[in-house]
Structure formats: structure tokens, C-alpha cells
Design an enzyme around this catalytic site. Structure first.
Site, PDB file in Angstrom:
ATOM      1  N   ASP A  22     -36.521  -0.825 -35.248  1.00  0.00           N
ATOM      2  CA  ASP A  22     -37.852  -0.348 -35.671  1.00  0.00           C
ATOM      3  C   ASP A  22     -38.766  -1.514 -36.059  1.00  0.00           C
ATOM      4  O   ASP A  22     -38.304  -2.564 -36.501  1.00  0.00           O
ATOM      5  CB  ASP A  22     -37.675   0.607 -36.865  1.00  0.00           C
ATOM      6  N   ASN A  70     -40.265  10.536 -30.147  1.00  0.00           N
ATOM      7  CA  ASN A  70     -41.159   9.515 -29.580  1.00  0.00           C
ATOM      8  C   ASN A  70     -41.962  10.033 -28.381  1.00  0.00           C
ATOM      9  O   ASN A  70     -42.960   9.423 -27.988  1.00  0.00           O
ATOM     10  CB  ASN A  70     -40.383   8.245 -29.189  1.00  0.00           C
TER      11      ASN A  70
HETATM   12  C1  IPE Z   1     -36.968   5.672 -34.636  1.00  0.00           C
HETATM   13  O1  IPE Z   1     -38.108   4.926 -34.906  1.00  0.00           O
HETATM   14  C2  IPE Z   1     -36.724   5.717 -33.168  1.00  0.00           C
HETATM   15  C3  IPE Z   1     -36.431   4.452 -32.515  1.00  0.00           C
HETATM   16  C4  IPE Z   1     -36.249   3.294 -33.085  1.00  0.00           C
HETATM   17  C5  IPE Z   1     -36.305   4.532 -31.088  1.00  0.00           C
HETATM   18  P1  IPE Z   1     -39.517   5.619 -35.221  1.00  0.00           P
HETATM   19  O2  IPE Z   1     -40.436   4.535 -35.562  1.00  0.00           O
HETATM   20  O3  IPE Z   1     -39.889   6.519 -34.128  1.00  0.00           O
HETATM   21  O4  IPE Z   1     -39.137   6.497 -36.497  1.00  0.00           O
HETATM   22  P2  IPE Z   1     -40.044   7.209 -37.589  1.00  0.00           P
HETATM   23  O5  IPE Z   1     -40.833   8.238 -36.876  1.00  0.00           O
HETATM   24  O6  IPE Z   1     -40.899   6.179 -38.229  1.00  0.00           O
HETATM   25  O7  IPE Z   1     -39.065   7.793 -38.555  1.00  0.00           O
HETATM   26  C1  IPE Z   2     -39.596   0.867 -32.635  1.00  0.00           C
HETATM   27  O1  IPE Z   2     -40.773   0.292 -33.059  1.00  0.00           O
HETATM   28  C2  IPE Z   2     -39.573   1.145 -31.160  1.00  0.00           C
HETATM   29  C3  IPE Z   2     -39.652   2.567 -30.809  1.00  0.00           C
HETATM   30  C4  IPE Z   2     -39.671   3.568 -31.632  1.00  0.00           C
HETATM   31  C5  IPE Z   2     -39.730   2.871 -29.398  1.00  0.00           C
HETATM   32  P1  IPE Z   2     -42.047   1.190 -33.411  1.00  0.00           P
HETATM   33  O2  IPE Z   2     -42.831   1.364 -32.164  1.00  0.00           O
HETATM   34  O3  IPE Z   2     -41.652   2.422 -34.108  1.00  0.00           O
HETATM   35  O4  IPE Z   2     -42.830   0.228 -34.400  1.00  0.00           O
HETATM   36  P2  IPE Z   2     -43.560   0.611 -35.759  1.00  0.00           P
HETATM   37  O5  IPE Z   2     -42.573   1.377 -36.588  1.00  0.00           O
HETATM   38  O6  IPE Z   2     -44.742   1.437 -35.396  1.00  0.00           O
HETATM   39  O7  IPE Z   2     -43.907  -0.699 -36.365  1.00  0.00           O
HETATM   40 MG    MG Z   3     -41.328   2.883 -36.046  1.00  0.00          MG
END
Ligand code: IPE
Ligand code: IPE
Ligand code: MG
Length: 250
Positions: A22, A70
């Protein structure tokens, strides 16, 4: 940073590490860039983590790459993630072969674009006899969806009289999850400072050690995995027993 006094105990390596990768979006924003720039810069972290895990003898590394939730992101970002998946898998295939990485996937793979499904299938097929480490990508993965899916499949067997209700136990449920061929998670790492599970491996993490770090995923390196494993090795996994029982190996 001061040098770590400890070294990793190779006899206590977590067999299955799962990572919620993340913070890509925030990493890009900090640099004044678009979110997708962060996703593009996630590959070095993936490589370094997989290489170091493999070197240490970790048997299974599972990476949360795209959740069922996502799909609700802007189409532009979803499309970019899907095409990155295809290019990354293609680009990395020779390295997977050289390093004996067996690629696996969990999730509702049939929801992915056809091209991604095809590439994923090919890479899984080509790497199926590799033995050093199993690298599982969680794609269109949601633990609740996985459990719903398992219940449906088990119910079908009951209705068709292939399975008696009384025979349903933890092992049967395990065998109907996407992770049927993976062991339970020993260590779960989440980057970016968020301290939540976000619908990842709910069943499989029942007794995992949880480790949270503020490092944003594109910055995650060998030293960060080292720190997580040291932290893990300093914990006592009791599985419901007492500390005394653990000490006396009961
Ligand atoms: C969780 O991350 C999913 C992945 C890392 C693929 P998100 O960034 O989508 O999670 P939330 O929504 O902040 O909990
Ligand atoms: C994790 O990084 C990757 C995926 C969930 C695909 P994020 O895209 O959630 O990055 P933040 O949490 O917005 O920084
Ligand atoms: Mg995230």
C-alpha cells in the site's frame, strides 16, 4: 540509521509472508506526480522483496496487487493497473525462470481483462515446475468473495450428494478457498501506515503475526523486509497455549 545488532535466525524464517503493498498513490503525490506513477514504481520493491525472501528460504510470498474493492477506482487507474500487470508479467518471466520462481494467483481471475488472464495463465503454466519460492499475486481478490465462492462450491457438492454436511470441517473449507495449495500465513506486512486488513486473506491470517510499517510500498527494500522478519522472530507464537508450554516444547 544505526546498524541492527541482530541477525536473522535462518531456522525461524516465516514460511508464508503476505504483503498488502500500500501507498503507491501517496508516494507519487509526494513527488508531485499522478497516482499511476506510483504503481509504475512498485516493481523494484516487488523484485527486491521476492529476491530477498527467496534468498532467506521463505517458501511462499503472497502479494495483494488488486482487491475486489479496487474495481471502484477511476477507470483510468484500473486500466493502467491492468496493463501494468501484463507488461510486468511478460518482462519478469525470464527472471522467474532464472530464479526458479513459481507464479500463482488467487482471486476472481475471470473478472480480469482477457489479455491479463491470458498472460497470467501463460506465466503460471511456464513457471509451474519452479521450486525455489511460490509467488502468489492476489488479483481481483477479496476474502469475503473467496468465502462466498467456497460456500457455493461446498453447497453444490452437498446438494449433489458428493459430500455429507457432517464431513464439512476446516480442512474442507480450506480446500475450497483460492489458497487451497498454500499454507497459512505466518507474517502479514502492510506498508504505508494503514493498520487494517482490507479484505485480505481473512481465513488464512487467523494466526498470522501482523506487522505495520510507515514505509510507502515503492520505497520498500530488503532492509525493510529484514526489519519485519526480525520483529516477527522476536515474537512468541503461542497458538492458544501458555508461554511455559511453548518453552518446554509441549
Ligand atoms: C488494499 O489497499 C489493496 C491492495 C494493496 C491491492 P487499498 O489502498 O485499496 O486499501 P484501503 O481501501 O485503503 O483499505
Ligand atoms: C496500493 O497503493 C496499490 C493498490 C491498491 C493497487 P494505493 O494505490 O492504494 O496507494 P495509496 O494508498 O492511495 O497511497
Ligand atoms: Mg491504498
Amino acid at each position: 540509521m544505526s546498524s541492527k545488532p541482530q541477525s536473522i535466525n535462518l531456522k525461524k524464517i516465516p514460511n508464508h509472508i503476505a504483503i498488502i503493498m500500500d501507498g503507491n498513490g501517496r508516494w507519487a503525490k509526494q513527488k508531485g506526480m499522478q497516482r499511476v506513477f506510483g504503481h509504475k514504481n512498485a516493481l523494484t520493491a516487488i523484485r527486491e522483496t521476492a529476491d530477498y525472501a527467496s534468498e532467506l528460504g521463505v517458501g511462499y510470498l503472497t502479494l495483494y496487487a488488486f482487491s475486489t474493492e479496487n474495481w471502484n477506482r477511476p477507470k483510468f487507474e484500473v486500466d493502467a493497473l491492468m496493463s501494468l500487470l501484463v507488461t510486468t508479467l511478460k518482462k519478469e518471466l525470464p527472471e522467474f525462470m532464472r530464479k526458479s520462481v513459481k507464479v500463482n494467483s488467487i482471486g476472481a481471475i475471470d473478472q480480469l481483462p482477457k489479455k491479463a488472464q491470458k498472460t497470467l495463465k501463460e506465466v503460471i503454466e511456464k513457471t509451474k515446475n519452479n521450486t525455489k519460492i511460490t509467488l502468489t499475486f492476489a488479483l481481483s481478490y477479496g476474502a469475503r468473495e473467496e468465502i462466498v465462492n467456497a460456500i457455493k462450491n461446498i453447497s453444490k457438492k452437498v446438494v449433489n450428494k458428493e459430500l455429507e454436511i457432517e464431513k464439512i470441517d476446516e480442512k474442507i473449507i480450506n480446500n475450497h478457498l483460492y489458497t487451497f495449495n498454500l499454507p497459512d500465513v505466518d507474517l502479514m506486512i502492510r506498508t504505508s501506515g494503514e493498520q487494517r486488513i482490507s479484505n485480505f486473506l481473512l481465513w488464512q491470517m487467523a494466526y498470522a503475526e501482523l506487522y505495520f510499517t510507515d514505509v510507502l510500498w515503492p520505497d520498500f527494500r530488503k532492509e525493510h523486509l529484514f526489519n519485519a522478519i526480525i520483529d516477527y522472530q522476536n515474537r512468541e507464537r503461542r497458538f492458544g497455549k501458555t508461554s511455559e508450554q511453548i518453552d518446554s516444547n509441549e
